[in-house]
Structures are given as structure tokens and as C-alpha cells.
Design an enzyme around this catalytic site. Structure first.
Site, short mmCIF file in Angstrom:
data_model
loop_
_atom_site.label_atom_id
_atom_site.label_comp_id
_atom_site.label_asym_id
_atom_site.label_seq_id
_atom_site.Cartn_x
_atom_site.Cartn_y
_atom_site.Cartn_z
N LYS A 138 0.81 -1.22 0.00
CA LYS A 138 0.00 0.00 0.00
C LYS A 138 0.85 1.27 0.00
O LYS A 138 0.43 2.28 -0.56
CB LYS A 138 -0.97 -0.01 1.18
CG LYS A 138 -2.05 -1.08 1.01
CD LYS A 138 -3.07 -1.06 2.12
CE LYS A 138 -3.99 -2.27 2.00
NZ LYS A 138 -5.08 -2.27 2.98
N ASP A 145 -9.97 2.26 2.53
CA ASP A 145 -10.00 1.44 3.76
C ASP A 145 -10.79 2.11 4.88
O ASP A 145 -11.58 1.46 5.58
CB ASP A 145 -8.58 1.14 4.23
CG ASP A 145 -7.90 0.08 3.38
OD1 ASP A 145 -8.61 -0.75 2.78
OD2 ASP A 145 -6.65 0.09 3.32
N ALA A 151 -0.24 1.10 14.90
CA ALA A 151 0.19 2.36 14.29
C ALA A 151 0.84 2.09 12.94
O ALA A 151 1.58 2.94 12.42
CB ALA A 151 1.15 3.09 15.22
N THR A 176 5.03 -0.33 20.11
CA THR A 176 6.08 0.68 20.04
C THR A 176 5.39 2.03 20.22
O THR A 176 4.86 2.60 19.26
CB THR A 176 6.80 0.63 18.68
OG1 THR A 176 7.12 -0.73 18.40
CG2 THR A 176 8.06 1.48 18.67
N MET A 204 -9.77 -5.86 12.50
CA MET A 204 -9.73 -5.70 11.03
C MET A 204 -9.37 -7.01 10.33
O MET A 204 -9.61 -7.17 9.14
CB MET A 204 -8.70 -4.63 10.65
CG MET A 204 -9.17 -3.23 10.99
SD MET A 204 -8.07 -2.06 10.19
CE MET A 204 -8.54 -0.58 11.06
#
Ligand code: ATR
Length: 266
Positions: free
Chosen positions: A66, A102, A128, A153, A212
Site C-alpha cells: 500500500k 479502507d 500504528a 512501540t 480488522m
């Protein structure tokens, strides 16, 4: 010649997109062909350029390309630029155009298929990476009272939130003592049967947990159900983002409900 489209990914054999778009085409009477292209990990641009040269009119882009698709597109939509990622390429224009459906897919699934109203809700977005980046702006537009982003993270969650005020970002541990009405898992943890270190009391009464990932029951969804939350996988998001891509290419909105029902039944 029939108008040609394809999904590009690696791996791509498992993709449900060819089947979904075939249903949309039949339903709307559009004569299209939709295939799957396995691109080498370092060969995305070449694969898409070849497809375009051979007459390909548009492509969906899935993992891990992507961001490559965002760079490939000479022009892109505002939502693709916000996400820094492209899942929909229009190839039959002067230059390749990139969009990202999306976020619209997630919001569409929540609102239309699950009947969930985001306005005023406390929303937690886990992760993230690319999947999370694509949905932050559309989530904020839906008017939640709070949007928190948490990531293993923590620095990456802080950076992502910093681009989208008033979203906040940090570690999972920092959320201790807080509760959310909607918790969205945009991490890839479920694919390896893992669970981000979410505080157990995170789900508010009547909360919805949304993963998701689709096609498997993830540890996140299991833990959410045990905590009394409603749980949904990302199959509806997949169908809704596909419908939005179909609209960009063909100018008609297919009906998603029968396609989603058929996938769930299968
Ligand atoms: P994608 O494009 O699917 O988002 P990605 O950019 O590789 O893929 O991002 C994967 C996300 O899942 C990241 O937020 C990652 O957390 P880190 O940034 O800390 O790596 C998260 N993730 C993957 N496996 C995880 C696990 N076992 N526990 C918690 N988070 C995980």
C-alpha cells in the site's frame, strides 16, 4: 475487450477480492474482468506498469504494497495522502491516480452493517502501522468524543496521533484505568495468534470490539467476548472498501449486504 481490473499483493492467492468484484459486476450489470496479480516483494511498480500497459484499468492493492502504491500514483486523493497509503489505483487516466477506501470501508461497516453510531463514543485504535494510518482521519470525522491510539512501540502511536489532533497516542499500559466504547484492532497480532497487552478492564459496558483481521477468531476477539463486549471481525470492512473502489472505477454503488451475507454463509 472487457475492462480489466486486478488485486495486487504478496501473497494474493487467498484474496477474496476477485470473487467480491465478480458479484458486484453481476449485480450492477457491469462487464468487467477482475483477476489477481502476485507481485515480487521488490517488484510492485513493474508489475502494475505491465498490467497498465496491457490495458488494465484499475487495481486494488493489498499487503505489503500500500505504501509502494502511494509512491506509484502520480496523483492521489486527500484521504490517500492522509493515510500515506493507497489501496485503489485508477490506471486508465493520463497518470496513475491513487485513492484509499479502507477508512470508508471501516466506517461503512460500522454504520451500515453493524448499525454502530460513532458520534460521542470513546474510541481506542490499536496499532500504528499501515492499517491504522488509513482509518484515523475517517474515524475522527465520525465525531467520537475521544480517539486514543495505542501501540506496542509507543513512539509510533505518538507520532501518528500527532498528525491527527485531537487524537492521543501512547503505550497500552498508559490506558490502565480508562474505558472505551469501541476498541478497534488494527495490529497484525491476530495473524500470529497473539494479543497486544491491552488492560483487561478496557471495555466499557456495551462495548464493541472490532478486529480488522477476518477469517479467524483472534485472541483479541476472544478476550473481548469474555469481557462481555460484542465482537466483529473485518469481513464487512473488506466488502465495503471493495464497494467504494468499484464505485471509483465504474461510477455505480453495488449493494454490499447480499455479498457480505454470502461470504458469511460460505
Ligand atoms: P499493517 O500495514 O498491517 O498495519 P505494519 O505496518 O507491519 O502492518 O504494522 C503492524 C502493526 O501491528 C504495528 O502497529 C505493530 O506494532 P509495532 O509498531 O510495535 O511493531 C502491531 N503488532 C504486530 N504484532 C504485534 C503483537 N504481537 N503485539 C502487539 N502489536 C503487534
Amino acid at each position: 475487450m472487457t475492462d480489466r481490473y486486478a488485486v495486487v499483493g504478496n501473497p494474493v492467492a487467498h484474496s477474496k477480492s476477485p470473487w467480491i468484484h465478480a458479484q458486484f459486476a453481476r449485480q450492477t450489470g457491469q462487464a468487467i474482468e477482475y483477476g489477481a496479480i502476485l507481485a515480487p516483494i521488490d517488484g510492485f511498480s513493474r508489475a502494475v506498469a505491465e498490467f497498465r500497459a496491457a490495458g488494465g484499468r484499475g487495481a486494488n492493492v493489498t499487503l505489503p504494497f500500500k505504501q509502494d502504491a502511494f509512491r506509484f500514483a502520480a496523483r492521489s486523493s486527500e484521504r490517500a495522502r492522509a493515510a500515506q497509503a493507497v489501496n485503489t489505483l485508477v490506471l486508465d487516466a493520463d497518470v496513475p491516480y491513487g485513492d484509499n477506501t479502507d477508512g470508508a470501508g471501516l466506517i461503512g461497516d460500522l454504520q451500515r452493517n453493524l448499525g454502530y453510531d460513532l458520534a460521542g463514543k470513546r474510541v481506542l485504535l490499536m496499532g500504528a502501522g499501515g492499517a491504522a494510518q488509513g482509518v484515523v482521519a475517517p474515524l475522527l470525522e465520525a465525531g467520537p468524543s475521544r480517539l486514543a491510539i495505542a501501540n506496542r512501540t509507543a513512539r509510533k502511536a505518538l507520532e501518528l496521533a500527532g498528525r491527527f489532533p485531537p487524537a492521543t497516542g501512547g503505550s497500552y499500559a498508559e490506558l490502565a484505568g480508562e474505558q472505551f466504547d469501541l476498541v478497534i484492532n488494527a495490529t497484525s497480532a491476530g495473524l500470529s495468534d497473539e494479543l497486544p497487552s491491552l488492560p483487561r478492564a478496557i471495555f466499557a459496558k456495551g462495548a464493541l470490539a472490532y478486529d480488522m483481521v477476518y477469517g479467524r477468531d483472534t485472541p483479541f476477539l476472544r478476550v473481548a467476548r469474555e469481557a462481555g463486549a460484542a465482537a466483529s471481525d473485518g469481513l464487512g470492512m473488506l466488502v465495503e472498501q471493495a464497494a467504494e473502489s468499484f464505485f471509483i472505477w465504474r461510477g455505480v454503488h453495488p449493494e454490499t449486504a447480499p455479498v457480505l451475507a454470502a461470504l458469511r454463509g460460505a
